[in-house]
Motif scaffolding. Structure first.
Motif, PDB file in Angstrom:
ATOM      1  N   VAL A  16       0.956  -1.085   0.000  1.00  0.00           N
ATOM      2  CA  VAL A  16       0.253  -0.125  -0.145  1.00  0.00           C
ATOM      3  C   VAL A  16       0.817   1.234  -0.021  1.00  0.00           C
ATOM      4  CG1 VAL A  16      -2.031   1.225   1.027  1.00  0.00           C
ATOM      5  CG2 VAL A  16      -1.642  -1.136   1.228  1.00  0.00           C
ATOM      6  N   GLN A  17       2.098   1.225   0.774  1.00  0.00           N
ATOM      7  CA  GLN A  17       2.946   2.529   0.951  1.00  0.00           C
ATOM      8  C   GLN A  17       3.704   2.568  -0.393  1.00  0.00           C
ATOM      9  OE1 GLN A  17       4.256   2.896   5.366  1.00  0.00           O
ATOM     10  NE2 GLN A  17       4.135   0.664   4.974  1.00  0.00           N
ATOM     11  N   THR A  18       3.652   1.935  -1.484  1.00  0.00           N
ATOM     12  CA  THR A  18       4.343   2.058  -2.530  1.00  0.00           C
ATOM     13  C   THR A  18       3.585   2.984  -3.525  1.00  0.00           C
ATOM     14  OG1 THR A  18       5.002  -0.133  -2.367  1.00  0.00           O
ATOM     15  CG2 THR A  18       5.378   0.900  -4.622  1.00  0.00           C
ATOM     16  N   LYS A  19       2.289   3.510  -3.110  1.00  0.00           N
ATOM     17  CA  LYS A  19       1.251   4.238  -4.147  1.00  0.00           C
ATOM     18  C   LYS A  19       1.610   5.225  -4.434  1.00  0.00           C
ATOM     19  CE  LYS A  19      -3.718   5.922  -3.666  1.00  0.00           C
ATOM     20  NZ  LYS A  19      -4.779   6.053  -2.784  1.00  0.00           N
ATOM     21  N   ARG A  20       2.506   6.217  -3.668  1.00  0.00           N
ATOM     22  CA  ARG A  20       2.944   7.403  -4.362  1.00  0.00           C
ATOM     23  C   ARG A  20       4.030   7.344  -5.446  1.00  0.00           C
ATOM     24  NH1 ARG A  20       5.876  12.620  -1.152  1.00  0.00           N
ATOM     25  NH2 ARG A  20       5.381  14.359  -2.601  1.00  0.00           N
ATOM     26  N   LEU A  21       4.888   6.426  -5.226  1.00  0.00           N
ATOM     27  CA  LEU A  21       5.731   5.950  -6.255  1.00  0.00           C
ATOM     28  C   LEU A  21       4.959   5.691  -7.806  1.00  0.00           C
ATOM     29  CD1 LEU A  21       8.619   5.609  -7.421  1.00  0.00           C
ATOM     30  CD2 LEU A  21       8.651   3.425  -6.436  1.00  0.00           C
ATOM     31  N   VAL A  22       4.043   4.677  -7.643  1.00  0.00           N
ATOM     32  CA  VAL A  22       3.304   4.258  -8.456  1.00  0.00           C
ATOM     33  C   VAL A  22       2.602   5.213  -9.289  1.00  0.00           C
ATOM     34  CG1 VAL A  22       1.257   2.756  -9.374  1.00  0.00           C
ATOM     35  CG2 VAL A  22       3.149   1.843  -7.746  1.00  0.00           C
ATOM     36  N   CYS A  35       5.943  -6.079  -9.440  1.00  0.00           N
ATOM     37  CA  CYS A  35       6.420  -7.237  -9.169  1.00  0.00           C
ATOM     38  C   CYS A  35       6.112  -7.561  -7.751  1.00  0.00           C
ATOM     39  CB  CYS A  35       8.105  -7.651  -9.633  1.00  0.00           C
ATOM     40  SG  CYS A  35       8.471  -9.353  -9.386  1.00  0.00           S
ATOM     41  N   ILE A  36       5.438  -8.684  -7.276  1.00  0.00           N
ATOM     42  CA  ILE A  36       4.909  -8.813  -6.088  1.00  0.00           C
ATOM     43  C   ILE A  36       4.933 -10.155  -5.404  1.00  0.00           C
ATOM     44  CG2 ILE A  36       3.564  -6.607  -6.007  1.00  0.00           C
ATOM     45  CD1 ILE A  36       1.050  -8.638  -6.662  1.00  0.00           C
ATOM     46  N   ASP A  37       4.658 -10.497  -4.138  1.00  0.00           N
ATOM     47  CA  ASP A  37       4.578 -11.901  -3.760  1.00  0.00           C
ATOM     48  C   ASP A  37       3.197 -12.025  -4.219  1.00  0.00           C
ATOM     49  OD1 ASP A  37       5.314 -14.253  -1.928  1.00  0.00           O
ATOM     50  OD2 ASP A  37       3.587 -13.488  -1.076  1.00  0.00           O
ATOM     51  N   ARG A  38       3.008 -13.376  -4.569  1.00  0.00           N
ATOM     52  CA  ARG A  38       1.733 -13.959  -5.113  1.00  0.00           C
ATOM     53  C   ARG A  38       0.538 -14.019  -4.118  1.00  0.00           C
ATOM     54  NH1 ARG A  38       1.384 -19.895  -7.774  1.00  0.00           N
ATOM     55  NH2 ARG A  38       1.469 -20.812  -5.399  1.00  0.00           N
ATOM     56  N   SER A  39       0.866 -13.962  -2.775  1.00  0.00           N
ATOM     57  CA  SER A  39      -0.172 -13.988  -1.729  1.00  0.00           C
ATOM     58  C   SER A  39      -0.813 -12.592  -1.690  1.00  0.00           C
ATOM     59  CB  SER A  39       0.379 -14.205  -0.439  1.00  0.00           C
ATOM     60  OG  SER A  39       1.197 -13.238   0.034  1.00  0.00           O
ATOM     61  N   LEU A  40      -0.338 -11.350  -2.411  1.00  0.00           N
ATOM     62  CA  LEU A  40      -0.807  -9.946  -2.020  1.00  0.00           C
ATOM     63  C   LEU A  40      -1.380  -9.683  -3.721  1.00  0.00           C
ATOM     64  CD1 LEU A  40       1.950  -8.438  -0.531  1.00  0.00           C
ATOM     65  CD2 LEU A  40      -0.276  -8.988   0.397  1.00  0.00           C
ATOM     66  N   GLU A  41      -1.676 -10.600  -4.754  1.00  0.00           N
ATOM     67  CA  GLU A  41      -2.178 -10.472  -6.046  1.00  0.00           C
ATOM     68  C   GLU A  41      -3.758  -9.791  -5.696  1.00  0.00           C
ATOM     69  OE1 GLU A  41      -2.819 -12.405 -10.339  1.00  0.00           O
ATOM     70  OE2 GLU A  41      -2.013 -13.792  -8.580  1.00  0.00           O
ATOM     71  N   GLY A  42      -4.303 -10.420  -5.050  1.00  0.00           N
ATOM     72  CA  GLY A  42      -5.633  -9.885  -5.000  1.00  0.00           C
ATOM     73  C   GLY A  42      -5.757  -8.493  -4.526  1.00  0.00           C
ATOM     74  N   LEU A  43      -4.977  -8.221  -3.508  1.00  0.00           N
ATOM     75  CA  LEU A  43      -4.708  -6.948  -2.921  1.00  0.00           C
ATOM     76  C   LEU A  43      -4.395  -6.015  -4.015  1.00  0.00           C
ATOM     77  CD1 LEU A  43      -4.902  -4.849  -0.525  1.00  0.00           C
ATOM     78  CD2 LEU A  43      -2.769  -5.535  -0.084  1.00  0.00           C
ATOM     79  N   TYR A  48      -4.131  -1.154  -7.303  1.00  0.00           N
ATOM     80  CA  TYR A  48      -3.453  -0.691  -8.638  1.00  0.00           C
ATOM     81  C   TYR A  48      -4.110  -1.408  -9.624  1.00  0.00           C
ATOM     82  CZ  TYR A  48       0.107   0.380  -4.958  1.00  0.00           C
ATOM     83  OH  TYR A  48       0.548   0.828  -3.744  1.00  0.00           O
ATOM     84  N   PRO A  49      -5.407  -0.944 -10.122  1.00  0.00           N
ATOM     85  CA  PRO A  49      -6.110  -1.680 -11.214  1.00  0.00           C
ATOM     86  C   PRO A  49      -5.555  -1.529 -12.436  1.00  0.00           C
ATOM     87  CG  PRO A  49      -7.472   0.153 -10.333  1.00  0.00           C
ATOM     88  CD  PRO A  49      -6.216   0.082  -9.448  1.00  0.00           C
ATOM     89  N   ASP A  50      -4.740  -0.338 -12.736  1.00  0.00           N
ATOM     90  CA  ASP A  50      -4.082   0.053 -13.903  1.00  0.00           C
ATOM     91  C   ASP A  50      -2.926  -0.636 -14.255  1.00  0.00           C
ATOM     92  OD1 ASP A  50      -6.301   1.668 -14.644  1.00  0.00           O
ATOM     93  OD2 ASP A  50      -5.590   3.228 -13.583  1.00  0.00           O
ATOM     94  N   CYS A  51      -2.034  -1.096 -13.264  1.00  0.00           N
ATOM     95  CA  CYS A  51      -0.646  -1.859 -13.231  1.00  0.00           C
ATOM     96  C   CYS A  51      -1.053  -3.228 -13.665  1.00  0.00           C
ATOM     97  CB  CYS A  51      -0.384  -1.758 -11.981  1.00  0.00           C
ATOM     98  SG  CYS A  51       0.313  -0.195 -11.321  1.00  0.00           S
TER      99      CYS A  51
END
Length: 406
Positions: A16-22, A35-43, A48-51
């Motif tokens: 969540v805290q990566t939001k300003r960078l994104v 690139c994220i851990d698979r357990s967080l894909e749904g979140l 970040y629906p546009d990523c």
């Protein structure tokens, strides 16, 4: 279209805290890949629906009950995908073995943050300086701003999350965080919850947490007045990512330790009442944006190191046990605030989110403001001719290699 890759392989709150960078990269015209851990894909799909997502297995939670033999084929597929994309910029935010391995796939000139060059782990110059600044943890900057400052032209802090406003649905209570020392025991939490409820128009309570917090939820209900307990909804362990976002959306208030759900609330514009103690310090990891309040344990040993044992019998918990703590939550009268708790409220400035003292004491507040201006000048956000010079801070934090040109 230009493409940027953000490698964020840590946990819920960090994503969540990566939001300003994104958002900054998107405003600069990049198509952003995560690139994220698979357990967080749904979140990640909610945040970040546009990523474009590249979920690999970086933690055991990403295996989801399957054998460890799944790790290699899953990750090899993602590595191959990434290798085939022409990224203009790569932002590698963590310093795990997996992060370094990923950074080595790309031209090191394109990698910002943590990287491997000829097998040697190196940090971006901004990260090198920020690691030194973190030695003054009470004066440190928010993690959101630390990551975002890797990119030029950061979007204004006020554009990241909505200003927090009550939504009318009631109060959410996060039962515990990942580190037990940073969470209040249920018998200490209960009076604070009842005080917050007494002043809220909607009396509904919602308990939030993972399956590990189900028992904590039952214990909290056991010490609440029976009529309150009967009307409280215990959602601990019952929500997926979409369900959690739905439960938090529209709350009047979220009462929480330093948790990922706290950052989700800030993302959604839900006011946070943060209960920070032990290694949690609001200037580093407080909820991002305007309109949040933190009750910060302010003992001489805080903030401590998360991985180190506590040699002080968790004395930072003691002020929260005082009856005057719950009285303060009900009245917001500084005369009712226990000693060793400071109250901070969040707003946005030239650098990012900052926390301003509202009650209690903040002996390093003046220095923190000076450090923010020093960092602002370093990043080119402020004019050093107007706000500087900073000979004492430069002497402490700058090193010779900071002056070597690329």
């Amino acid at each position: 279209m230009k493409r940027a890759l953000v490698i964020q392989l840590t946990r819920f709150g960090d994503l969540v805290q990566t939001k300003r960078l994104v958002l900054t990269l998107q405003r600069r015209g990049f198509s952003v890949h995560l690139c994220i851990d698979r357990s967080l894909e749904g979140l990640a799909r909610i945040l970040y629906p546009d990523c474009e997502l590249h979920p690999l297995i970086a933690h055991g939670s990403g295996i989801e009950g399957q054998g460890t033999d799944t790790v290699l084929p899953v990750n090899f597929k993602i590595f191959r995908q990434l290798a085939e994309i022409n990224f203009s910029e790569i932002y590698n935010l963590n310093f795990s073995t997996m992060n370094y391995a990923l950074s080595a796939m790309f031209d090191s000139k394109k990698v910002k943050g943590h990287k491997l060059i000829n097998g040697q782990p190196l940090k971006d110059p901004w990260f090198e300086l920020a690691f030194r600044l973190a030695a003054e943890r009470r004066n440190n900057i928010n993690l959101v701003d630390y990551w975002a400052a890797l990119s030029p032209d950061m979007i204004p802090a006020a554009d990241v999350n909505p200003a927090a406003e009550p939504g009318g649905k009631g109060i959410g209570i996060v039962l515990a965080g990942r580190e037990s020392r940073r969470s209040l025991p249920y018998e200490v939490l209960a009076p604070l919850v009842m005080s917050a409820r007494s002043t809220n128009k909607n009396k509904n309570l919602f308990l939030l947490g993972s399956p590990a917090e189900r028992e904590a939820g039952r214990k909290l209900l056991s010490v609440l007045p029976s009529q309150v307990a009967k009307s409280t909804v215990n959602l601990a362990g019952k929500t997926d990512w979409a369900g959690l976002a739905d439960a938090v959306t529209g709350l009047d208030l979220l009462i929480t330790p330093d948790t990922g759900t706290m950052h989700l609330a800030a993302h959604l514009g839900v006011p946070v009442l943060g209960l920070f103690l032990s290694s949690a310090w609001c200037t580093e990891t407080g909820p991002y944006g305007a309109g949040h309040t933190i009750l910060q344990a302010n003992t001489d040993c805080s903030p401590c190191m998360e991985a180190a044992p506590c040699y002080n019998a968790l004395k930072c918990l003691l002020p929260f046990k005082e009856p005057s703590a719950s009285r303060y939550v009900a009245t917001r009268n500084p005369e009712h605030l226990p000693d060793k708790i400071a109250v901070f409220e969040s707003n946005c400035d030239f650098l990012g989110t900052q926390y301003i003292l509202k009650a209690g004491t903040d002996p390093t507040g003046e220095r923190r403001q000076r450090l923010r201006k020093f960092i602002g000048c370093h990043l080119g956000l402020l004019d050093i001719g107007e706000y500087g010079p900073f000979p004492d801070l430069a002497e402490k934090f700058y090193k010779d290699n900071d002056w070597i040109t690329p």
